[in-house]
Motif scaffolding. Structure first.
Motif, PDB file in Angstrom:
ATOM      1  N   VAL A 904     -31.339 -43.257  16.382  1.00 30.50           N
ATOM      2  CA  VAL A 904     -30.462 -44.173  17.086  1.00 30.50           C
ATOM      3  C   VAL A 904     -29.293 -44.573  16.419  1.00 30.50           C
ATOM      4  O   VAL A 904     -28.224 -44.747  16.971  1.00 30.50           O
ATOM      5  N   LEU A 905     -29.445 -44.890  15.147  1.00 30.26           N
ATOM      6  CA  LEU A 905     -28.413 -45.360  13.984  1.00 30.26           C
ATOM      7  C   LEU A 905     -27.478 -44.183  13.736  1.00 30.26           C
ATOM      8  O   LEU A 905     -26.519 -44.367  13.133  1.00 30.26           O
ATOM      9  N   PHE A 906     -27.736 -43.067  13.878  1.00 20.94           N
ATOM     10  CA  PHE A 906     -27.056 -41.662  13.403  1.00 20.94           C
ATOM     11  C   PHE A 906     -26.647 -40.806  14.482  1.00 20.94           C
ATOM     12  O   PHE A 906     -26.447 -39.593  14.252  1.00 20.94           O
ATOM     13  N   GLY A 907     -26.419 -41.485  15.892  1.00 25.61           N
ATOM     14  CA  GLY A 907     -25.713 -40.705  16.678  1.00 25.61           C
ATOM     15  C   GLY A 907     -26.569 -39.861  17.580  1.00 25.61           C
ATOM     16  O   GLY A 907     -26.533 -38.970  17.780  1.00 25.61           O
ATOM     17  N   TRP A 908     -27.787 -40.808  18.067  1.00 25.70           N
ATOM     18  CA  TRP A 908     -28.729 -39.899  18.663  1.00 25.70           C
ATOM     19  C   TRP A 908     -28.053 -39.644  20.249  1.00 25.70           C
ATOM     20  O   TRP A 908     -27.678 -40.656  20.611  1.00 25.70           O
ATOM     21  N   ARG A 909     -28.474 -38.454  20.760  1.00 23.09           N
ATOM     22  CA  ARG A 909     -28.205 -38.106  22.141  1.00 23.09           C
ATOM     23  C   ARG A 909     -26.544 -38.351  22.273  1.00 23.09           C
ATOM     24  O   ARG A 909     -26.237 -38.731  23.270  1.00 23.09           O
ATOM     25  N   GLY A 910     -25.652 -37.783  21.326  1.00 24.16           N
ATOM     26  CA  GLY A 910     -24.376 -38.164  21.449  1.00 24.16           C
ATOM     27  C   GLY A 910     -23.638 -39.529  21.405  1.00 24.16           C
ATOM     28  O   GLY A 910     -22.550 -39.717  21.595  1.00 24.16           O
ATOM     29  N   SER A 911     -24.657 -40.447  21.089  1.00 19.99           N
ATOM     30  CA  SER A 911     -23.828 -41.833  20.816  1.00 19.99           C
ATOM     31  C   SER A 911     -23.104 -41.793  19.403  1.00 19.99           C
ATOM     32  O   SER A 911     -23.431 -40.958  18.608  1.00 19.99           O
ATOM     33  N   ALA A 912     -22.345 -42.734  19.240  1.00 22.25           N
ATOM     34  CA  ALA A 912     -21.667 -42.912  17.944  1.00 22.25           C
ATOM     35  C   ALA A 912     -22.396 -43.408  17.006  1.00 22.25           C
ATOM     36  O   ALA A 912     -23.205 -44.498  17.234  1.00 22.25           O
ATOM     37  N   PRO A 913     -22.394 -42.844  15.817  1.00 19.72           N
ATOM     38  CA  PRO A 913     -23.228 -43.256  14.734  1.00 19.72           C
ATOM     39  C   PRO A 913     -22.600 -44.533  13.900  1.00 19.72           C
ATOM     40  O   PRO A 913     -21.279 -45.029  14.334  1.00 19.72           O
ATOM     41  N   VAL A 914     -23.373 -45.598  13.619  1.00 23.98           N
ATOM     42  CA  VAL A 914     -23.120 -46.966  13.422  1.00 23.98           C
ATOM     43  C   VAL A 914     -22.956 -46.870  11.839  1.00 23.98           C
ATOM     44  O   VAL A 914     -23.176 -45.962  11.057  1.00 23.98           O
ATOM     45  N   ASP A 915     -22.457 -47.963  11.479  1.00 21.60           N
ATOM     46  CA  ASP A 915     -21.843 -48.108   9.926  1.00 21.60           C
ATOM     47  C   ASP A 915     -23.192 -48.514   9.056  1.00 21.60           C
ATOM     48  O   ASP A 915     -23.563 -49.772   8.986  1.00 21.60           O
ATOM     49  N   THR A 916     -23.952 -47.553   8.586  1.00 25.86           N
ATOM     50  CA  THR A 916     -25.157 -47.887   8.043  1.00 25.86           C
ATOM     51  C   THR A 916     -24.750 -48.339   6.611  1.00 25.86           C
ATOM     52  O   THR A 916     -25.828 -48.861   6.073  1.00 25.86           O
ATOM     53  N   ALA A 917     -23.502 -47.856   6.161  1.00 29.12           N
ATOM     54  CA  ALA A 917     -23.247 -48.639   4.730  1.00 29.12           C
ATOM     55  C   ALA A 917     -23.212 -49.854   4.698  1.00 29.12           C
ATOM     56  O   ALA A 917     -23.741 -50.643   3.751  1.00 29.12           O
ATOM     57  N   ALA A 918     -22.734 -50.293   5.869  1.00 32.92           N
ATOM     58  CA  ALA A 918     -22.569 -51.981   6.059  1.00 32.92           C
ATOM     59  C   ALA A 918     -23.893 -52.656   5.824  1.00 32.92           C
ATOM     60  O   ALA A 918     -24.443 -53.777   5.695  1.00 32.92           O
ATOM     61  N   LEU A 919     -24.860 -51.939   6.675  1.00 32.90           N
ATOM     62  CA  LEU A 919     -26.334 -52.507   6.839  1.00 32.90           C
ATOM     63  C   LEU A 919     -26.789 -52.375   5.560  1.00 32.90           C
ATOM     64  O   LEU A 919     -27.622 -53.289   5.322  1.00 32.90           O
ATOM     65  N   GLU A 920     -26.750 -51.220   4.721  1.00 34.39           N
ATOM     66  CA  GLU A 920     -27.441 -51.133   3.476  1.00 34.39           C
ATOM     67  C   GLU A 920     -26.742 -52.340   2.500  1.00 34.39           C
ATOM     68  O   GLU A 920     -27.711 -52.802   1.956  1.00 34.39           O
ATOM     69  N   GLU A 921     -25.676 -52.764   2.634  1.00 31.01           N
ATOM     70  CA  GLU A 921     -24.904 -53.801   1.852  1.00 31.01           C
ATOM     71  C   GLU A 921     -25.861 -55.136   2.312  1.00 31.01           C
ATOM     72  O   GLU A 921     -25.904 -56.082   1.452  1.00 31.01           O
ATOM     73  N   LEU A 922     -25.841 -55.188   3.560  1.00 25.13           N
ATOM     74  CA  LEU A 922     -26.478 -56.575   4.079  1.00 25.13           C
ATOM     75  C   LEU A 922     -27.914 -56.644   3.522  1.00 25.13           C
ATOM     76  O   LEU A 922     -28.282 -57.745   3.021  1.00 25.13           O
ATOM     77  N   ALA A 940     -34.801 -64.767   8.615  1.00 24.75           N
ATOM     78  CA  ALA A 940     -34.634 -63.750   9.588  1.00 24.75           C
ATOM     79  C   ALA A 940     -33.434 -63.776  10.115  1.00 24.75           C
ATOM     80  O   ALA A 940     -32.793 -64.776  10.491  1.00 24.75           O
ATOM     81  N   LEU A 941     -32.558 -62.587  10.155  1.00 22.16           N
ATOM     82  CA  LEU A 941     -31.430 -62.378  10.732  1.00 22.16           C
ATOM     83  C   LEU A 941     -31.571 -61.458  11.953  1.00 22.16           C
ATOM     84  O   LEU A 941     -31.880 -60.168  11.977  1.00 22.16           O
ATOM     85  N   GLU A 942     -31.295 -62.047  13.057  1.00 21.53           N
ATOM     86  CA  GLU A 942     -31.882 -61.549  14.344  1.00 21.53           C
ATOM     87  C   GLU A 942     -30.735 -62.148  15.449  1.00 21.53           C
ATOM     88  O   GLU A 942     -30.778 -63.315  15.743  1.00 21.53           O
ATOM     89  N   PRO A 943     -30.141 -61.344  16.153  1.00 24.52           N
ATOM     90  CA  PRO A 943     -29.896 -59.850  15.908  1.00 24.52           C
ATOM     91  C   PRO A 943     -29.009 -59.564  14.974  1.00 24.52           C
ATOM     92  O   PRO A 943     -27.977 -60.329  14.862  1.00 24.52           O
ATOM     93  N   VAL A 944     -28.821 -58.475  14.295  1.00 18.80           N
ATOM     94  CA  VAL A 944     -27.758 -58.003  13.490  1.00 18.80           C
ATOM     95  C   VAL A 944     -27.186 -56.719  14.396  1.00 18.80           C
ATOM     96  O   VAL A 944     -27.840 -55.799  14.524  1.00 18.80           O
ATOM     97  N   VAL A 945     -25.947 -56.987  14.761  1.00 14.91           N
ATOM     98  CA  VAL A 945     -25.485 -55.845  15.669  1.00 14.91           C
ATOM     99  C   VAL A 945     -24.328 -55.067  14.707  1.00 14.91           C
ATOM    100  O   VAL A 945     -23.528 -55.259  14.223  1.00 14.91           O
ATOM    101  N   VAL A 946     -24.946 -53.630  14.558  1.00 15.15           N
ATOM    102  CA  VAL A 946     -24.336 -52.575  13.899  1.00 15.15           C
ATOM    103  C   VAL A 946     -23.533 -51.979  14.588  1.00 15.15           C
ATOM    104  O   VAL A 946     -24.053 -50.935  15.490  1.00 15.15           O
ATOM    105  N   ALA A 947     -22.120 -51.972  14.627  1.00 15.92           N
ATOM    106  CA  ALA A 947     -21.433 -51.143  15.158  1.00 15.92           C
ATOM    107  C   ALA A 947     -20.744 -49.901  14.591  1.00 15.92           C
ATOM    108  O   ALA A 947     -21.073 -49.607  13.371  1.00 15.92           O
ATOM    109  N   PRO A 948     -19.975 -48.822  15.205  1.00 14.22           N
ATOM    110  CA  PRO A 948     -19.414 -47.981  14.506  1.00 14.22           C
ATOM    111  C   PRO A 948     -18.622 -48.470  13.066  1.00 14.22           C
ATOM    112  O   PRO A 948     -18.473 -47.630  12.093  1.00 14.22           O
ATOM    113  N   HIS A 949     -18.235 -49.419  13.167  1.00 15.59           N
ATOM    114  CA  HIS A 949     -17.260 -49.849  11.983  1.00 15.59           C
ATOM    115  C   HIS A 949     -17.705 -51.435  11.703  1.00 15.59           C
ATOM    116  O   HIS A 949     -17.200 -52.283  12.443  1.00 15.59           O
ATOM    117  N   GLY A 950     -18.426 -51.979  10.697  1.00 10.95           N
ATOM    118  CA  GLY A 950     -18.913 -52.964  10.475  1.00 10.95           C
ATOM    119  C   GLY A 950     -20.279 -53.536  11.217  1.00 10.95           C
ATOM    120  O   GLY A 950     -20.647 -52.653  12.133  1.00 10.95           O
TER     121      GLY A 950
END
Length: 977
Positions: A904-922, A940-950
């Motif tokens: 789901v984070l990497f463009g599953w079924r045509g969706s836009a991949p999200v910014d996993t680099a920002a998630l890794e930094e968090l 607990a950080l909830e929710p963390v919304v990961v967008a295509p940028h940031g």
């Protein structure tokens, strides 16, 4: 020991400084503070020290201690003046003391932060690491009392003492003044001092196990006068195994005229034995064990195997008996396997020890086995024997009161005769240490673990261990992070152990399948896909295939650069009369051996169905045991009437392209992990090929080997913590905030932070939490939205509704005031009054994938970082990944990718991949926070919304509390369960 009235009531006897330690030679000793009751012990100790050692200590001839000296060296305030002693059998063998001094070298009190330190070790015990252990412990005491530096004056000729200071790993300065060497040690632990400490711990604990497994002599205490019984059985097994050392039978009930029993000397006590006894196997009733232990200790026995039951498995009273047993044995410098143990085995040719209840000693091999259960130990020994596997060593620890799985890992790491370590564990006494030791051992040889009592919610009877609230799934993930191969059953343990001990590690997940059954090949193919492997289409050699066909096909597959492992499937072939033949398994085994004889770097496994003699023939050569002499007729010289050669080409029976996604890019041949060196006893054998009765078992073992090989390649280049984090982290500011918040919380359980407090603390580590404004009524909600700017979200923060969008407690994308008032009314009408709902308004975040990031500290396992997608489906499926803190960049990347919903984070079924680099930094920032500040026990950080940028952190909860005590830091010490 208790303090005497003469000692200051303001500084009570510090019993937490007491510790049992393992010395360099594997023996144990006790370190404790010196008290006023120790005057006679001190004088006796000093009388046994040589004149030379006294001269080195006092810089002048000093034949005896005066009364004033004795008073000074036994009276301490445990703050400015501290003395520690190392004892064995209650007597001193070494001492150390420090005296706090000022800048002029005069006696002082706090805030002076320097102390003069001096050591004295009895000559008979020099070289055992006594002074090194004392330095670790006195340094820890000094740091606790606010002392930051040690000063020492050492004569230039005292090379041993200079070496102790030099090798400690502390930052030091050295000068030569007035004929002596002046040393100053900074006591702040360094990476080097920690590495030195752990290296000494590893060598000492490994040596302590080695002394148990390779004794020069064994006494069985409690040997029965008539056949049968535990003691007599152990004696019989010792003799049957051909033990190379001296053996004695001991029983106080023996007749005085009895000289031998079963051909070995018989004695009524150890005192009657003229020679040194290294190991005692105790098989007497529990109430007689203390007497036997005392007899052993007084006569220099080095270690004990206690088979006697009636200890912690019987409840609280038995647990106290068990603790007293350990205290008694350690006071004499002995380590214990047991109580309630099954015994130990060492198959080395120079030892051949079977001090266990196993009637038959296993063959010599390359597998080390540790189990906390006698019943499981019996099952494992039987299973390995049936599969033709040999062992290097075996320990069944019973109640595990002293020697544990951690000690076995220390031994296995160094043991040249062990290529694979198998452990059946029901409890982890020190999970942090286990993970550290397992990671180091797994870097050079596989560690396979079965964890029993996973879901019982209670500690197995007899095991006293720290309480851990970590779910079993988390324990499994942390083991995987450490390179441990975690399997569910003892059968899977044996399956994996055989493959890992007998075959090289695979360079990747690509698998070739060949055999004489289309159906069995397809079953194997499907099993490979299910385990995440990348199988090639199976090659069907047809039921008419001969052993030569198998040999040719296997040789071709091993030479093929597009596969990393080979699975051979075989069923009974059809004879000329059309009937199924069991065939001669030795013929097929010989053919397969010849195919791998060229020294292929690819693992091979065989799946067979009822082929007579095949499993036995493969076991004889593929066994991790030393091969027995035997003659194998070459396949070309054997009759082939019942096995005609195939007259047609082999057929591929599967789709050309596997449908399962690859778990990762296949590494090239140059990436293959270095394999363990071949077993010396098998070096001249025709090859070692494990056989399995079912496809899924062979594939599962191979899949574990593939994952382990991948971990090992990655571990060779460890991850890092990015340096850019240092520039955006305010560690002192966070520490000040934490100290101030805890000062307002008298409750030792700590306190949760408010939203604003949590935002401020997280902000010190570069973690921005989107602000929320309270909305106790519609007007406040409108004012908050005007301040934040539309569009906004309206959500409840009541505990029973938090993060439960499915219950209707969240309204998103509110565009204007009218919509906000309408949403507020709907919310309160549906769920209750504002005072109950605690609604808040928050600015909308960019659209993305909702995730959850958590960190928590478990008293037993340490700090754990967790990640998963937000929402009920992930919670229901347990789709959460975990890593130990501190996490590296590689840990953070793997954490994100290891959940099942990661696509789901990497463009599953045509969706836009999200910014996993920002998630890794968090993830890295949160890891740093809980690692730097153990008072942060939960985040607990909830929710963390990961967008295509940031990304945007919409909610955060933080709990502070005094940090739990850590048993993996500080000086070396044995656990007291």
């Amino acid at each position: 020991m208790e303090p005497t009235p003469e000692q200051s009531p303001h500084h009570a006897y510090p019993d937490h400084w007491e510790a049992d330690v393992v010395l360099r030679d594997g023996g144990t000793a006790r370190i404790r503070p010196i008290t006023t009751d120790d005057a006679e012990r001190l004088v006796s100790f000093y009388e046994q020290v040589s004149d030379e050692s006294k001269y080195y200590r006092f810089f002048a001839p000093y034949p005896r201690l005066s009364d004033r000296d004795v008073h000074r060296f036994t009276h301490h305030d445990y703050v400015d003046r501290v003395g520690l002693a190392v004892t064995i059998g209650g007597e001193f063998i070494g001492t150390v003391r420090y005296d706090r001094i000022n800048e002029q070298g005069r006696p002082a009190s706090a805030p002076a932060d320097e102390a003069e330190v001096a050591f004295l070790v009895q000559d008979a015990h020099q070289g055992r690491g006594v002074a090194s252990a004392l330095l670790e412990h006195i340094a820890a005491v000094a740091r606790e009392r606010g002392i930051r530096r040690f000063a020492a004056e050492v004569l230039p000729a005292n090379n041993k003492m200079i070496k102790v200071f030099r090798d400690g790993g502390y930052t030091q300065r050295r000068s030569f003044e007035d004929g002596s060497v002046h040393l100053t040690l900074d006591l702040e632990p360094t990476e080097e001092s920690l590495a030195v400490q752990r290296g000494r711990e590893q060598r000492a604990e490994a040596r302590s196990v080695q002394r148990l497994l390779a004794p020069g002599s064994v006494a069985v205490i409690g040997t029965g006068r008539t056949p049968g019984g535990v003691g007599r059985t152990v004696l019989r097994n010792l003799l049957a195994a051909g033990y190379t050392g001296r053996t004695y039978a001991v029983n106080r009930a023996f007749d005085e005229g009895l000289a031998t029993l079963d051909g070995v000397p018989a004695h009524r006590s150890l005192g009657e034995i003229d020679e040194q006894v290294d190991l005692a196997v105790i098989a007497v009733p529990a109430h007689r064990v203390p007497e036997a232990v005392a007899d052993c200790g007084e006569h220099g026995v080095q270690g004990l195997v206690v088979l006697s039951a009636g200890y912690a498995e019987r409840g609280a009273e038995g647990r106290e008996l068990q603790r007293e047993l350990v205290r008694q044995a350690r006071s004499y410098g002995m380590r214990i396997i047991g109580p309630n143990a099954f015994g130990i085995i060492n198959t080395a040719e120079s030892v051949r020890l079977n001090a266990s209840l196993a009637p038959e000693s296993p063959a010599r091999g390359r597998i080390g086995l540790f189990t906390q259960s006698g019943a499981i130990g019996i099952a494992l020994l039987s299973g390995l024997h049936r599969r033709g596997a040999g062992l290097s060593s075996f320990i069944s620890a019973g109640n595990r009161a002293d020697v544990s799985g951690n000690d076995f890992l220390q031994y296995s790491f160094e043991d040249p005769d062990t290529d694979v370590a198998l452990l059946y564990l029901e409890s982890l006494g020190n999970p942090r240490k286990f993970n550290r030791l397992a990671r180091r051992t797994a870097a050079v040889k596989p560690v396979v673990v079965v964890k029993g009592a996973r879901h019982s919610g209670s500690t197995p009877p007899g095991h006293a261990v720290p309480v851990s609230r970590i779910p079993d799934a988390t324990v499994s993930a942390l083991m995987r992070q450490a390179g441990v191969i975690r399997v569910d059953t003892v059968t899977e343990m044996v399956d994996a152990g055989l493959l890992l001990a007998g075959q090289p590690l695979p360079a990747g997940p690509r698998v070739a399948i060949l055999g004489n059954s289309e159906s069995l090949g397809l079953l194997t193919y499907d099993a490979c896909l299910a385990e995440g492997l990348r199988p090639r289409p199976p090659i069907d050699l047809t039921t008419a295939a001969s052993p030569q066909d198998f040999r040719d096909a296997l040789a071709e597959a091993l030479a093929d650069g597009t596969c990393d492992a080979v699975i051979v499937t075989a069923i009974p072939w059809v004879g000329e009369n059309g009937e199924a033949e069991t065939g001669d398994g030795q013929v097929l085994a010989a053919a397969l051996h010849k195919a791998v004889a060229g020294g292929s770097a690819k693992p091979v496994a065989v799946v067979h169905v009822e082929i007579g003699g095949l499993a036995e023939a493969l076991a004889a050569a593929s066994s991790t045991a030393a091969p027995r002499p035997r003659t194998v007729t070459p396949a070309a010289d054997r009759p082939q009437a019942a096995t005609p050669r195939s007259t047609g080409p082999a057929r591929s029976t599967a789709p050309a392209t596997p449908t399962a996604p690859a778990p990762g890019p296949a590494p090239g041949a140059d990436q293959a992990a270095p394999e363990a060196g071949p077993a010396p006893e098998a070096a001249t054998g025709p090859g070692r090929i494990p056989a399995y009765p079912a496809a899924e078992r062979a594939v599962r073992a191979l899949a574990e080997a593939v994952k382990y090989a991948q971990w090992r390649r990655q571990a060779a280049v460890p991850g890092k913590i990015p340096e850019f984090l240092d520039d955006t982290i305010d560690e002192p500011g966070a520490a000040a905030l934490i100290e101030a918040q805890l000062a307002t919380a008298p409750d030792p359980r700590g306190r949760p932070l408010t939203h604003d407090e949590a935002r401020e603390l997280l902000g010190r580590y570069g973690i921005a939490v989107r602000p929320t404004l309270p909305a106790p009524d519609p007007e406040a909600a409108v004012a908050a939205a005007a301040r934040l700017g539309y569009p906004v979200a309206l959500k409840t923060t009541a505990p029973h509704l938090r993060h439960r969008a499915d219950l209707g407690g969240v309204r998103l994308d509110i565009a204007d005031e009218e919509a906000l008032r309408r949403a507020y009314g709907e919310l309160t009408d549906l769920l209750g009054k504002p005072a109950e709902l605690l609604p808040v308004v928050q600015a909308m975040a960019p659209r993305g994938v909702d995730t959850v990031v958590r960190a928590s500290i478990d008293a037993a396992a340490g700090a754990v970082l967790s990640f998963g997608l937000a929402g009920a489906p992930s919670e229901l499926l347990g789709d959460t990944a975990h890593r130990l803190v501190p996490a590296t960049d590689r840990d953070a990347a793997e954490l994100i990718r290891s959940i099942r919903a990661a696509p789901v984070l990497f463009g599953w079924r045509g969706s836009a991949p999200v910014d996993t680099a920002a998630l890794e930094e968090l993830l890295l920032r949160l890891s740093r926070l809980v690692d730097d500040h153990p008072e942060v026990v939960s985040v607990a950080l909830e929710p963390v919304v990961v967008a295509p940028h940031g990304l945007t952190v919409l909610g955060a909860s933080v709990r502070l509390a005094p940090p739990p005590a850590r048993n993996d830091l500080g000086p070396r010490r044995l656990p007291n369960y």
